[in-house]
Design a protein around this motif. Structure first.
Motif, PDB file in Angstrom:
ATOM      1  N   CYS A  23       2.912  11.285  31.453  1.00 25.57           N
ATOM      2  CA  CYS A  23       3.462  11.032  30.118  1.00 25.57           C
ATOM      3  C   CYS A  23       2.373  10.764  29.090  1.00 25.57           C
ATOM      4  O   CYS A  23       2.620  10.125  28.072  1.00 25.57           O
ATOM      5  N   SER A  24       1.190  11.245  29.324  1.00 25.95           N
ATOM      6  CA  SER A  24       0.097  10.935  28.411  1.00 25.95           C
ATOM      7  C   SER A  24       0.178  11.728  27.113  1.00 25.95           C
ATOM      8  O   SER A  24      -0.302  11.282  26.083  1.00 25.95           O
ATOM      9  N   GLU A  25       0.783  12.892  27.132  1.00 21.19           N
ATOM     10  CA  GLU A  25       0.896  13.703  25.920  1.00 21.19           C
ATOM     11  C   GLU A  25       2.172  13.343  25.168  1.00 21.19           C
ATOM     12  O   GLU A  25       3.203  13.089  25.760  1.00 21.19           O
ATOM     13  N   GLU A  26       2.061  13.353  23.848  1.00 21.13           N
ATOM     14  CA  GLU A  26       3.239  13.085  23.018  1.00 21.13           C
ATOM     15  C   GLU A  26       4.051  14.359  22.870  1.00 21.13           C
ATOM     16  O   GLU A  26       3.504  15.416  22.577  1.00 21.13           O
ATOM     17  N   GLY A  27       5.329  14.228  23.057  1.00 20.46           N
ATOM     18  CA  GLY A  27       6.210  15.358  22.856  1.00 20.46           C
ATOM     19  C   GLY A  27       6.643  15.442  21.401  1.00 20.46           C
ATOM     20  O   GLY A  27       6.327  14.571  20.581  1.00 20.46           O
ATOM     21  N   PRO A  28       7.385  16.469  21.052  1.00 21.67           N
ATOM     22  CA  PRO A  28       7.814  16.635  19.659  1.00 21.67           C
ATOM     23  C   PRO A  28       8.723  15.500  19.176  1.00 21.67           C
ATOM     24  O   PRO A  28       8.664  15.112  18.009  1.00 21.67           O
ATOM     25  N   MET A  29       9.532  14.957  20.052  1.00 20.49           N
ATOM     26  CA  MET A  29      10.424  13.864  19.634  1.00 20.49           C
ATOM     27  C   MET A  29       9.629  12.594  19.348  1.00 20.49           C
ATOM     28  O   MET A  29       9.955  11.847  18.428  1.00 20.49           O
ATOM     29  N   GLU A  30       8.586  12.342  20.141  1.00 17.20           N
ATOM     30  CA  GLU A  30       7.757  11.162  19.887  1.00 17.20           C
ATOM     31  C   GLU A  30       7.008  11.305  18.570  1.00 17.20           C
ATOM     32  O   GLU A  30       6.901  10.343  17.803  1.00 17.20           O
ATOM     33  N   LYS A  31       6.520  12.493  18.291  1.00 19.96           N
ATOM     34  CA  LYS A  31       5.835  12.734  17.021  1.00 19.96           C
ATOM     35  C   LYS A  31       6.794  12.569  15.851  1.00 19.96           C
ATOM     36  O   LYS A  31       6.455  11.963  14.833  1.00 19.96           O
ATOM     37  N   ALA A  32       8.005  13.089  15.994  1.00 22.77           N
ATOM     38  CA  ALA A  32       9.009  12.950  14.932  1.00 22.77           C
ATOM     39  C   ALA A  32       9.366  11.479  14.731  1.00 22.77           C
ATOM     40  O   ALA A  32       9.521  11.018  13.600  1.00 22.77           O
ATOM     41  N   GLY A  33       9.492  10.751  15.824  1.00 22.11           N
ATOM     42  CA  GLY A  33       9.802   9.323  15.726  1.00 22.11           C
ATOM     43  C   GLY A  33       8.725   8.556  14.986  1.00 22.11           C
ATOM     44  O   GLY A  33       9.017   7.669  14.183  1.00 22.11           O
ATOM     45  N   LYS A  34       7.462   8.891  15.255  1.00 21.93           N
ATOM     46  CA  LYS A  34       6.373   8.222  14.555  1.00 21.93           C
ATOM     47  C   LYS A  34       6.394   8.543  13.064  1.00 21.93           C
ATOM     48  O   LYS A  34       6.125   7.681  12.227  1.00 21.93           O
ATOM     49  N   LYS A  35       6.725   9.792  12.725  1.00 26.18           N
ATOM     50  CA  LYS A  35       6.808  10.172  11.313  1.00 26.18           C
ATOM     51  C   LYS A  35       7.939   9.410  10.621  1.00 26.18           C
ATOM     52  O   LYS A  35       7.796   8.958   9.484  1.00 26.18           O
ATOM     53  N   ILE A  36       9.061   9.262  11.309  1.00 18.08           N
ATOM     54  CA  ILE A  36      10.194   8.525  10.749  1.00 18.08           C
ATOM     55  C   ILE A  36       9.820   7.060  10.545  1.00 18.08           C
ATOM     56  O   ILE A  36      10.120   6.465   9.508  1.00 18.08           O
ATOM     57  N   ASP A  37       9.140   6.471  11.535  1.00 18.15           N
ATOM     58  CA  ASP A  37       8.711   5.078  11.413  1.00 18.15           C
ATOM     59  C   ASP A  37       7.773   4.896  10.226  1.00 18.15           C
ATOM     60  O   ASP A  37       7.895   3.926   9.470  1.00 18.15           O
ATOM     61  N   LYS A  38       6.841   5.829  10.066  1.00 18.95           N
ATOM     62  CA  LYS A  38       5.894   5.736   8.957  1.00 18.95           C
ATOM     63  C   LYS A  38       6.610   5.876   7.619  1.00 18.95           C
ATOM     64  O   LYS A  38       6.334   5.124   6.677  1.00 18.95           O
ATOM     65  N   ALA A  39       7.555   6.814   7.529  1.00 25.46           N
ATOM     66  CA  ALA A  39       8.304   7.008   6.283  1.00 25.46           C
ATOM     67  C   ALA A  39       9.130   5.770   5.955  1.00 25.46           C
ATOM     68  O   ALA A  39       9.195   5.353   4.791  1.00 25.46           O
ATOM     69  N   ALA A  40       9.742   5.160   6.955  1.00 22.71           N
ATOM     70  CA  ALA A  40      10.541   3.955   6.723  1.00 22.71           C
ATOM     71  C   ALA A  40       9.656   2.807   6.259  1.00 22.71           C
ATOM     72  O   ALA A  40      10.033   2.041   5.358  1.00 22.71           O
ATOM     73  N   GLN A  41       8.482   2.693   6.850  1.00 23.62           N
ATOM     74  CA  GLN A  41       7.566   1.632   6.450  1.00 23.62           C
ATOM     75  C   GLN A  41       7.103   1.828   5.008  1.00 23.62           C
ATOM     76  O   GLN A  41       7.083   0.884   4.214  1.00 23.62           O
ATOM     77  N   GLU A  42       6.771   3.061   4.651  1.00 21.71           N
ATOM     78  CA  GLU A  42       6.343   3.343   3.281  1.00 21.71           C
ATOM     79  C   GLU A  42       7.478   3.105   2.285  1.00 21.71           C
ATOM     80  O   GLU A  42       7.256   2.583   1.189  1.00 21.71           O
TER      81      GLU A  42
END
Length: 63
Positions: A23-42
């Motif tokens: 599980c060392s590589e990030e999948g597309p859902m994990e990347k999308a989740g991080k983008k959503i988290d960043k957008a919510a924080q901003e």
């Protein structure tokens, strides 16, 4: 019997390594989740700034 123990030991080690490194590589859902988290924080930061600006404007009105 010794051969069977060696085979089982190697199989267990491989299973542990597969779980640890599988599980060392990030999948597309994990990347999308991080983008959503960043957008919510901003968005939260922008809302805080807007509330602060509104409060400052209100203070100026009532001075």
């Amino acid at each position: 019997m010794k051969t069977l123990k060696k085979i089982l030991t190697v199989a267990c080690l491989l299973a542990v390594l597969a779980v640890a490194f599988g599980c060392s590589e990030e999948g597309p859902m994990e990347k999308a989740g991080k983008k959503i988290d960043k957008a919510a924080q901003e968005a939260g930061q922008q809302m805080d700034k807007a509330a602060e600006d509104a409060g400052n404007a209100a203070k100026k009105l009532f001075e």
